[in-house]
Design an enzyme around this catalytic site. Structure first.
Site: not given
Length: 453
Positions: A13, A15, A19, A81, A105, A373, A392, A410
């Site tokens: 991993a 690299g 890209r 490499g 990876g 809350n 409501s 409500a």
């Protein structure tokens, strides 16, 4: 291999992932809500390796945080490499005498069974020095080629170094290998860089072993997607698409109905029961468990939630982490639930926020209700008793408790506990001024006419 614990895994991993054009390390980019490296390590875990080494380059701190001690880190700097990368793991595997799997990876979906097949071939009677995982894509592109007779390798060659006849071979090198530790680093020490790129190629260990008169073998996966590497955002999206397509099919095969499968997005750990209905444009984040007979209406986002049998959600609902909906609870359109339990048969049908709360069985939450809350510093809990009715447009200002069978009128802003069976109305008395509106309209019309004149 006497036991799977006689196994070490090296994951490359290092690299730079240029890209991707991202500050996030390439192997930490998620697929189905899980970093691609974690997909790979989950498959590796099925083999119970004794040691894991991740070879890193740039972004080491990110991988160190993500791995949190689950693997040793080896640094490749400079990057010369793939053979050079594997060499960096030598000190981390000092004294290890078992088998070594070399993985990548950014190739996250290699199955545990494929890894096992490579290790089993390593221990066949002809005792190959190296086992390579090969694949046969529809278009071999510029992959390195594996020249083989049967499953015995004759030659490994990089595309840039291959002649036309070798390029015509469609058996390609995935880069994955199984090697005995006793052979691996001795072979690596003999790898040179006399090639088109001037790099130390890992496949050269095969050619060196062949030159010594030893056998090397190839195991071929039947699924090229299993070894597809991810190097760009476009390839990441393609991998996500392939994963989702398979997961959708698995969900339907297991008894769920997806009305428009291509619009449903699963996380890596989503679990659906039988006879679950999922309407179009539903997104599952990580940590969701859905029991049998649940209905999830269109345009819902669900993450970190547990839905019991017979629950109904949506449309346009959001369930956040910690949401628990017990049997036959209902959360309707434009309702958000976070770190809250909706008891058996409890309902919040419209336009509400239920956070840090317990809602008792059979309770009804009216449209526009919110549990307040958070005070800017701390979170507080709201407890709503069984069969309570919240009118409501009510605000329940936590910490507060609403007793069983209580009614909140409500438009109330409740700051103190409500006892069981009580009615609580907390709103200003209505002020009535007869004729005031008529006089207002007359005055404003007159003023407007004067301005026009």
């Amino acid at each position: 291999m006497s036991a799977e614990s006689d196994l070490a895994v090296i994951v490359l991993a290092a690299g730079k992932g240029t890209r991707m054009k991202s500050d996030l390390h390439k192997v930490l980019h998620p697929i189905a809500g899980r970093p691609m490296l974690e997909h790979l390590l989950a498959s590796v875990a099925a083999l119970a390796p004794a040691r894991q080494v991740v070879v890193v380059g740039s972004g080491r701190d990110q991988l160190e945080t993500a791995l949190n001690g689950r693997a040793s880190l080896a640094v490749q700097d400079p990057q010369l490499g793939t053979a050079h990368a594997v060499q960096q793991a030598e000190s981390a595997l000092a004294g290890f005498a078992g088998d070594v799997l070399i993985l990548y990876g950014d190739v996250p979906f290699v199955a545990a069974d494929t890894m096992r097949a490579m290790l089993e071939r390593l221990h066949d009677a002809d005792e190959p020095a190296v086992v390579v995982l090969g694949f046969t894509p529809d278009d071999a592109l510029q992959y390195g080629r594996v020249i083989a007779v049967g499953d015995r390798i004759v030659k490994m060659v990089e595309y840039k170094d291959a002649d036309p006849e070798e390029r015509a071979c469609n058996l390609c090198n995935s880069g994955l290998m199984a090697v005995r530790a006793a052979d691996l680093f001795a072979l690596l020490a003999r790898v040179g860089n006399d090639n088109a790129q001037g790099e130390y190629y890992l496949p050269d260990v095969v050619n060196i072993a062949l030159g010594d008169g030893r056998v090397c073998a190839v195991v071929t996966t039947e699924d090229p997607d299993e070894v597809a590497g991810i190097n760009s955002r476009a390839e990441l999206a393609e991998a996500e698409g392939r994963w989702q397509q398979r997961r959708r099919r698995a969900a339907m095969d297991d008894g769920a109905t997806l009305v428009a499968p291509e619009t449903v997005w699963f996380a890596w750990d989503t679990r659906l029961g039988r006879d679950v209905l999922v309407e179009p444009n539903v997104v599952f984040g990580p940590g969701v468990t859905v029991a049998d007979g649940v209905k999830i209406r269109a345009f819902c986002h669900i993450e970190g939630a547990s839905l019991a049998t017979g629950v109904e959600v949506g449309p346009y609902a959001r369930l956040r982490p910690g949401a628990v909906l017990e049997e036959k609870a209902k959360v309707g359109n434009f309702v958000e639930v976070k770190k809250a339990t909706m008891g058996k048969g409890a309902k919040a049908n419209h336009l509400s926020y239920i956070g840090d709360a317990e809602v008792g069985a059979g309770a009804n939450i009216g449209a526009g209700t919110i549990t307040c809350n958070y005070d800017g510093y701390f979170k507080y809990k709201t407890v709503i008793g069984e069969r309570a009715f919240i009118g409501s447009n009510s605000s329940l200002i936590a910490p507060v408790k609403i007793g069983a069978d209580a009614i909140v009128g409500a438009g109330s802003a409740v700051t103190r506990d409500v006892g069981a069976g009580e009615l609580r109305i907390v709103r200003a008395e209505q002020l009535v001024k007869p004729g005031w509106a008529d006089r207002f309209h007359d005055a404003m019309k007159k003023k407007k006419a004067e301005k026009k004149g």
